[in-house]
Design a protein around this motif. Structure first.
Motif, PDB file in Angstrom:
ATOM      1  N   ILE A 162      21.908 -10.985  15.506  1.00  0.00           N
ATOM      2  CA  ILE A 162      23.113 -11.115  14.673  1.00  0.00           C
ATOM      3  C   ILE A 162      23.301  -9.830  13.890  1.00  0.00           C
ATOM      4  N   ILE A 200      27.359 -11.699   9.213  1.00  0.00           N
ATOM      5  CA  ILE A 200      28.019 -13.011   9.090  1.00  0.00           C
ATOM      6  C   ILE A 200      28.961 -12.939   7.899  1.00  0.00           C
ATOM      7  N   ILE A 227      30.422 -15.245  12.889  1.00  0.00           N
ATOM      8  CA  ILE A 227      29.195 -14.553  13.257  1.00  0.00           C
ATOM      9  C   ILE A 227      29.567 -13.377  14.161  1.00  0.00           C
TER      10      ILE A 227
END
Lengths: 145, 238
Positions: free
Chosen positions: A115, A118, A135
């Motif tokens: 990731i 976010i 995300i």
């Protein structure tokens, strides 16, 4: 109808950051998600995922989910953990359907294996169809929508 | 539900037509004014009538047929303070009691509104006591509520049950209204009013969202539009 609103989920979309205010929605090739401390899979290697719904824990003020994102073209880990911190509010939806829990998101924290970032777009998790979180996967082998 | 909606629309149309018809009849039957009367009319400054009108909200009672858990009583007082300007006070209370449900929920609300209406209709002839008005109100409601033995389903993390003690909830709001009052017999009126409400302040209740706020409506609606039907009696002081 009462079944649909028994659990109010947090909605998450996947996006590619194009350095504008209007990021591009993307679909992940596959995704597996389960709750931390819960063996049951919410999404089990689901293909072409653009948006997901996750049930927050209505017995605690925080919970976490493990995300297994698509295989990266490198030796990066596939796993990421996202923690949600929130206030809970019991709400009588209707006399027929009884009570549900609405949430107000306070914060999130996450690992950055797959990731990139976010964003919290909507803090109020109620019985609406709003998306709450974006995300931005890192180096996602994804198909643009 | 559709039947009740059609009934409401038909009732509105009948009452509106009655006022319009009375206006037409009065203008046809009205004798020509003499020069002296015309002169005196232009010189006379219209004065407000001296009365207090007491109203009872019929729609609050009718609500029990559609939602028996909610019982509400609402009354109104109005008086003409300036020509065509009416001061309004409305008040009431509501009880919400969940019966024959797997959970217990009880709530009481006391509410009041204060504001003014302005009459748009000309006040001539036999229908001079009818009014078509626009109005604004400031309103306040105080609720106490409690819930027990309720179950919150969560198929993934597990169900939970709860009991929440009695807590207070305050709500301040502004109402905008428009409606008609028709004198059906001497000093007896029927009226309807469409109202929309805008919240301006509410206290935060950290654990339980109120289900229904007396005088406002369901808590989940941010700007509800509601139709109220009234029966009213006018006490004249002249």
């Amino acid at each position: 109808m009462c079944e649909d609103i028994a659990t109010v989920p947090v909605r998450i979309g996947f996006f590619e950051d194009n350095n504008t205010d209007d990021p591009i929605a993307v679909s992940l090739d596959s995704l597996t998600v389960y709750g931390l401390g819960n063996d049951s899979l919410i999404y089990n290697n689901r293909p072409n995922v653009a948006q997901i719904e996750l049930p927050l824990n209505s017995q605690q003020d925080s919970c976490a989910f493990i995300f297994i994102l698509p295989q990266a073209p490198s030796e990066f880990l596939q796993l990421d953990t996202i923690w949600f911190y929130y206030d809970r509010k019991a709400t009588l939806i209707s006399m027929e359907c009884g009570f549900s829990t609405f949430y107000e998101l306070n914060d999130i924290s996450y690992s950055k294996n797959r990731i990139d970032s976010i964003s919290l777009d909507n803090l109020n998790v109620r019985n609406t169809l709003d998306e709450h979180i974006k995300i931005f996967p890192d180096n996602t082998p994804a198909d643009n929508e | 539900m559709n039947i009740s909606r059609y009934f409401l629309i038909i009732l509105l149309l009948i009452m509106s037509k009655q006022v319009i018809s009375q206006n037409d009849i009065d203008s046809e039957d009205e004798p020509q004014s003499t020069l002296n009367e015309a002169v005196s009319d232009t010189l006379a400054k219209p004065t407000p009538d001296s009365f207090v009108r007491i109203g009872f909200d019929l729609s609050a009672v009718a609500r029990q047929f559609f939602e028996p858990e909610v019982r509400q009583f609402e009354f109104s007082l109005d008086s003409e303070v300036y020509y065509n300007w009416f001061a309004i006070f409305e008040g009431g209370f509501a009880n919400v009691r969940a019966t024959e449900r797997p959970f217990d929920y009880n709530a009481q609300t006391y509410f009041g509104r204060i504001g003014a209406d302005y009459n748009l209709l000309p006040r001539t002839g036999t229908d001079k006591n009818n009014s078509l008005s626009l109005g604004i109100r400031y309103a306040y409601g105080l609720s106490t509520h409690e819930a027990s033995n309720f179950l919150i389903r969560n198929d993934y993390w597990g169900d939970s049950d709860g009991n929440l003690e009695r807590t207070n909830f305050h709500l301040h709001w502004i109402e905008f209204s428009g409606g008609l009052k028709t004198e059906i017999f001497q000093n007896f009126y029927l009226g309807w009013m469409i109202k929309t409400r805008v919240r301006i302040f509410e206290s935060r209740n950290p654990e339980l969202t109120p289900y229904y706020l007396g005088g406002y409506g369901h808590e989940k609606r941010r700007a509800p539009v509601m139709i109220h039907y009234y029966i009213l009696y006018k006490l004249n002081f002249n």
